[in-house]
Design an enzyme around this catalytic site. Sequence first.
Site, mmCIF file in Angstrom:
data_model
loop_
_atom_site.group_PDB
_atom_site.id
_atom_site.type_symbol
_atom_site.label_atom_id
_atom_site.label_comp_id
_atom_site.label_asym_id
_atom_site.label_seq_id
_atom_site.Cartn_x
_atom_site.Cartn_y
_atom_site.Cartn_z
ATOM 1 N N ASN A 1 -29.107 97.207 82.018
ATOM 2 C CA ASN A 1 -28.992 97.666 80.629
ATOM 3 C C ASN A 1 -28.942 96.416 79.752
ATOM 4 O O ASN A 1 -27.911 95.755 79.690
ATOM 5 C CB ASN A 1 -27.708 98.498 80.496
ATOM 6 C CG ASN A 1 -27.412 98.873 79.053
ATOM 7 O OD1 ASN A 1 -28.257 98.711 78.176
ATOM 8 N ND2 ASN A 1 -26.207 99.374 78.815
ATOM 9 N N LYS B 1 -28.868 96.194 76.678
ATOM 10 C CA LYS B 1 -28.140 96.415 75.413
ATOM 11 C C LYS B 1 -29.000 95.853 74.270
ATOM 12 O O LYS B 1 -30.223 95.906 74.355
ATOM 13 C CB LYS B 1 -26.733 95.800 75.491
ATOM 14 C CG LYS B 1 -25.984 96.314 76.739
ATOM 15 C CD LYS B 1 -24.527 96.003 76.742
ATOM 16 C CE LYS B 1 -23.896 96.565 78.015
ATOM 17 N NZ LYS B 1 -22.458 96.361 78.082
ATOM 18 N N HIS C 1 -23.017 106.093 77.266
ATOM 19 C CA HIS C 1 -22.456 104.759 77.498
ATOM 20 C C HIS C 1 -21.225 104.576 76.618
ATOM 21 O O HIS C 1 -21.207 105.033 75.471
ATOM 22 C CB HIS C 1 -23.504 103.682 77.178
ATOM 23 C CG HIS C 1 -23.097 102.328 77.664
ATOM 24 N ND1 HIS C 1 -22.194 101.553 76.978
ATOM 25 C CD2 HIS C 1 -23.441 101.637 78.778
ATOM 26 C CE1 HIS C 1 -22.002 100.431 77.660
ATOM 27 N NE2 HIS C 1 -22.745 100.458 78.756
ATOM 28 N N GLU D 1 -20.131 102.192 74.930
ATOM 29 C CA GLU D 1 -20.343 101.530 73.638
ATOM 30 C C GLU D 1 -20.833 102.533 72.596
ATOM 31 O O GLU D 1 -20.504 102.430 71.424
ATOM 32 C CB GLU D 1 -21.316 100.352 73.807
ATOM 33 C CG GLU D 1 -20.605 99.173 74.471
ATOM 34 C CD GLU D 1 -21.493 98.228 75.246
ATOM 35 O OE1 GLU D 1 -22.734 98.304 75.114
ATOM 36 O OE2 GLU D 1 -20.937 97.418 76.013
ATOM 37 N N GLU E 1 -18.115 103.517 84.541
ATOM 38 C CA GLU E 1 -17.921 102.235 83.869
ATOM 39 C C GLU E 1 -16.546 102.239 83.197
ATOM 40 O O GLU E 1 -16.400 102.777 82.088
ATOM 41 C CB GLU E 1 -18.994 102.008 82.798
ATOM 42 C CG GLU E 1 -20.379 101.810 83.368
ATOM 43 C CD GLU E 1 -21.285 101.012 82.423
ATOM 44 O OE1 GLU E 1 -22.027 100.168 82.911
ATOM 45 O OE2 GLU E 1 -21.223 101.228 81.195
ATOM 46 N N GLY F 1 -18.123 93.894 80.147
ATOM 47 C CA GLY F 1 -18.285 92.665 79.365
ATOM 48 C C GLY F 1 -17.043 91.788 79.329
ATOM 49 O O GLY F 1 -16.973 90.843 78.554
ATOM 50 N N SER G 1 -18.894 94.262 84.622
ATOM 51 C CA SER G 1 -18.793 92.883 85.116
ATOM 52 C C SER G 1 -19.260 92.721 86.563
ATOM 53 O O SER G 1 -18.676 91.928 87.307
ATOM 54 C CB SER G 1 -17.366 92.350 84.935
ATOM 55 O OG SER G 1 -17.009 92.382 83.565
HETATM 56 P P1 13P Z 1 -21.397 94.082 81.900
HETATM 57 O O1 13P Z 1 -22.106 94.031 83.232
HETATM 58 O O2 13P Z 1 -21.880 93.025 80.947
HETATM 59 O O3 13P Z 1 -19.921 94.135 82.044
HETATM 60 O O4 13P Z 1 -21.826 95.466 81.208
HETATM 61 C C1 13P Z 1 -21.767 96.633 81.942
HETATM 62 C C2 13P Z 1 -22.419 97.711 81.169
HETATM 63 O O5 13P Z 1 -21.926 98.138 80.133
HETATM 64 C C3 13P Z 1 -23.699 98.220 81.667
HETATM 65 O O6 13P Z 1 -24.065 99.396 81.020
#
Ligand code: 13P
Length: 271
Positions: free
Chosen positions: A34, A36, A120, A122, A192, A198, A233
Amino acid sequence: MFKSSWLPLAPALGEVLLLNKASNAERRQLVVGNWKMNGNLQQNAALLAKVAAGWQGEHNADVVICPPFPYLMHTNSLLSGSSVLLGAQTVSENDQGAYTGEISCPMLADLNCKFVIIGHNERRRMQGETDEQVARQFVAVHRAGLIPILCVGESLKDREQGRQLETISRQLNAVFAHTGKDVFKNAVLAYEPVWAVGTGKTATPEQAEEVHRFMRAQLGGLASEVRILYGGSVKSHNAQQLFALPDIDGALLGGASLDADEFLAICKAAD
Ligand code: 13P
């Protein structure tokens, strides 16, 4: 790498590892990148050239890249000839019409997308997407013949209060209420934990396995068929340990998917 698990006994973690070999249902591992809101034409071309070269031919794991919408066509053309599949990061619940700024599932299908990430954290947190909205998006993705990657996960506060399973259950049940469970045959789940995304903090194998096993149990008769990814992560140094767990069928990557060597190392760990 293929995965199978044996659910009805709901054994402890160590026991699961042993019982894993007892079932005959098999699941292909899946690694999803992803991106983003990252990248540009030049950076994407360099990244995709390496990824496409490193993931050709037959594998035992599936690999998907989800770039930002404007780069879907470019990504699709740069991945042609490789075995990497295309996905999107979100989608409208509507198929067409006066929805300024939205992108529909039929449009994504037109661009050769096979997967769509929905729910997701976010988007739930920053765009205010509700459980209900995510459920309607799930229905739209399914209707278009695409594969939803439904994300669920608890906040740090939920985790600290020991309410992680309650949150996951609420998020899953909102979708089950719209679709029933049978449609999950053509869906992927992703766990997640919000506090691990992140942050460099990965869930411990025990924490991840507890939630994955719980999610699998919620799927009833499809429990052993549905792929459940872990995200938060994941890097090349911890991927192998997570993939070895019986109920983890791959990863949903953020940061690690922006580095070709790191991304391919994780794909190889799943293969
Ligand atoms: P990270 O791998 O940067 O922690 O992000 C995970 C994520 O949100 C994937 O959708």
